[in-house]
Design a protein around this motif. Structure first.
Motif, short mmCIF file in Angstrom:
data_model
loop_
_atom_site.label_atom_id
_atom_site.label_comp_id
_atom_site.label_asym_id
_atom_site.label_seq_id
_atom_site.Cartn_x
_atom_site.Cartn_y
_atom_site.Cartn_z
N TRP A 1 0.80 -1.21 0.00
CA TRP A 1 0.00 0.00 0.00
C TRP A 1 0.84 1.27 0.00
O TRP A 1 0.31 2.36 -0.19
CB TRP A 1 -0.95 0.01 1.20
CG TRP A 1 -2.09 -0.95 1.07
CD1 TRP A 1 -2.37 -1.79 0.04
CD2 TRP A 1 -3.10 -1.17 2.05
NE1 TRP A 1 -3.50 -2.52 0.30
CE2 TRP A 1 -3.97 -2.16 1.53
CE3 TRP A 1 -3.37 -0.64 3.30
CZ2 TRP A 1 -5.07 -2.60 2.23
CZ3 TRP A 1 -4.48 -1.09 3.99
CH2 TRP A 1 -5.32 -2.07 3.45
N PHE A 2 2.15 1.16 0.22
CA PHE A 2 2.96 2.37 0.29
C PHE A 2 2.92 3.16 -1.03
O PHE A 2 2.62 4.36 -1.02
CB PHE A 2 4.43 2.05 0.63
CG PHE A 2 5.31 3.27 0.60
CD1 PHE A 2 5.26 4.19 1.64
CD2 PHE A 2 6.14 3.53 -0.48
CE1 PHE A 2 6.03 5.35 1.60
CE2 PHE A 2 6.92 4.67 -0.52
CZ PHE A 2 6.88 5.58 0.53
N PHE A 3 3.26 2.52 -2.13
CA PHE A 3 3.32 3.25 -3.39
C PHE A 3 1.94 3.74 -3.84
O PHE A 3 1.83 4.88 -4.31
CB PHE A 3 4.03 2.44 -4.47
CG PHE A 3 5.51 2.31 -4.19
CD1 PHE A 3 6.33 3.42 -4.18
CD2 PHE A 3 6.07 1.08 -3.93
CE1 PHE A 3 7.70 3.32 -3.91
CE2 PHE A 3 7.43 0.95 -3.65
CZ PHE A 3 8.23 2.08 -3.64
N PRO A 4 0.86 2.96 -3.69
CA PRO A 4 -0.45 3.53 -4.02
C PRO A 4 -0.80 4.76 -3.18
O PRO A 4 -1.34 5.73 -3.70
CB PRO A 4 -1.42 2.37 -3.75
CG PRO A 4 -0.59 1.15 -3.99
CD PRO A 4 0.78 1.51 -3.46
N TYR B 1 -3.79 18.45 -14.48
CA TYR B 1 -5.02 17.80 -14.00
C TYR B 1 -5.03 16.34 -14.45
O TYR B 1 -5.36 15.44 -13.67
CB TYR B 1 -6.27 18.49 -14.55
CG TYR B 1 -6.59 19.83 -13.93
CD1 TYR B 1 -6.66 19.99 -12.54
CD2 TYR B 1 -6.84 20.94 -14.73
CE1 TYR B 1 -6.97 21.22 -11.98
CE2 TYR B 1 -7.15 22.18 -14.18
CZ TYR B 1 -7.21 22.30 -12.81
OH TYR B 1 -7.52 23.52 -12.26
N TRP B 2 -4.67 16.11 -15.70
CA TRP B 2 -4.65 14.75 -16.23
C TRP B 2 -3.59 13.90 -15.55
O TRP B 2 -3.82 12.73 -15.22
CB TRP B 2 -4.43 14.77 -17.74
CG TRP B 2 -5.60 15.35 -18.47
CD1 TRP B 2 -5.70 16.60 -19.01
CD2 TRP B 2 -6.86 14.72 -18.69
NE1 TRP B 2 -6.93 16.79 -19.56
CE2 TRP B 2 -7.68 15.63 -19.38
CE3 TRP B 2 -7.37 13.47 -18.37
CZ2 TRP B 2 -8.97 15.34 -19.76
CZ3 TRP B 2 -8.67 13.17 -18.76
CH2 TRP B 2 -9.45 14.10 -19.44
N ALA C 1 -3.52 9.30 -9.33
CA ALA C 1 -4.46 8.91 -8.28
C ALA C 1 -5.24 7.65 -8.68
O ALA C 1 -5.43 6.74 -7.87
CB ALA C 1 -5.41 10.06 -7.97
N ALA C 2 -5.70 7.60 -9.93
CA ALA C 2 -6.43 6.42 -10.41
C ALA C 2 -5.54 5.18 -10.36
O ALA C 2 -6.00 4.09 -9.99
CB ALA C 2 -6.94 6.66 -11.83
N ALA C 3 -4.27 5.35 -10.71
CA ALA C 3 -3.33 4.21 -10.64
C ALA C 3 -3.19 3.74 -9.20
O ALA C 3 -3.17 2.53 -8.94
CB ALA C 3 -1.97 4.61 -11.21
#
Length: 185
Positions: A106-109, A132-133, A139-141
């Motif tokens: 969970w660190f990298f996310p 923005y993109w 964030a989505a990744a």
């Protein structure tokens, strides 16, 4: 007093539209990913944290090597935003590290979410919608990595590849913009 447009132009001029920072950050993320692939979770986390301390000075050096000043005007009101968002990021790092104590993957996310949020403010700092993109994709990744339960290395490599792609795109656009004649010239 600078207008917002003038302040953004000053930031873009000084830091090559922010491209050098994104490219250096990508290199740090990819380095962390390579350490993770070698099987060292702690080393990968340390690589991102320690390497992260050198992103700004190296990006300034790179901007200078590319012919930019690497320094914004002292009276630029956006300097306060840049400082505030950096402090916010630093305050978020312990949360990412804490998440890694529960589950290392969970660190990298968590860092992708943090950095993604930071890039959203870069849209205002530089006046460029591409941030923005970039922020949204990072964030989505981060969310996707957790939902898909991907290994540690995937998070670091995803961050590096996303930032690398955006860094190159921002640099190419800035380079093209620099070749355009000034209005009225």
């Amino acid at each position: 007093m600078m207008t917002l447009d003038e302040a953004q132009q000053d930031m873009r001029r000084a830091y090559y539209d922010g491209a050098t920072g994104v490219i250096v950050s990508a290199a740090v993320w990819l380095s962390a990913g390579l350490v993770a692939v070698q099987g060292s979770p702690g080393g990968a986390i340390a690589t991102l944290l320690i390497g992260g301390m050198f992103i700004f000075p190296l990006s300034v050096l790179l901007a200078k090597l590319m012919g930019r000043s690497g320094v914004h005007a002292k009276h630029n009101p956006l300097a306060a935003l840049a400082t505030a968002v950096t402090l916010w990021m630093l305050l978020a790092i312990p949360a990412a590290y804490g998440a890694s104590l529960y589950k290392t993957e969970w660190f990298f996310p968590a860092m992708l979410l943090t950095i993604g949020g930071r890039y959203l403010t870069f849209a205002t700092l530089y006046g460029l919608r591409i941030y923005y993109w970039c922020g949204a994709l990072l964030a989505a990744a981060g969310l996707g990595l957790v939902l898909c339960k991907l290994p540690l290395a995937a998070g670091a490599l995803a961050g590096g590849l996303i930032e690398g792609g955006f860094g190159i795109a921002i640099w190419l656009a800035a380079r093209q913009q620099a070749r355009q004649p000034l209005p009225g010239a």
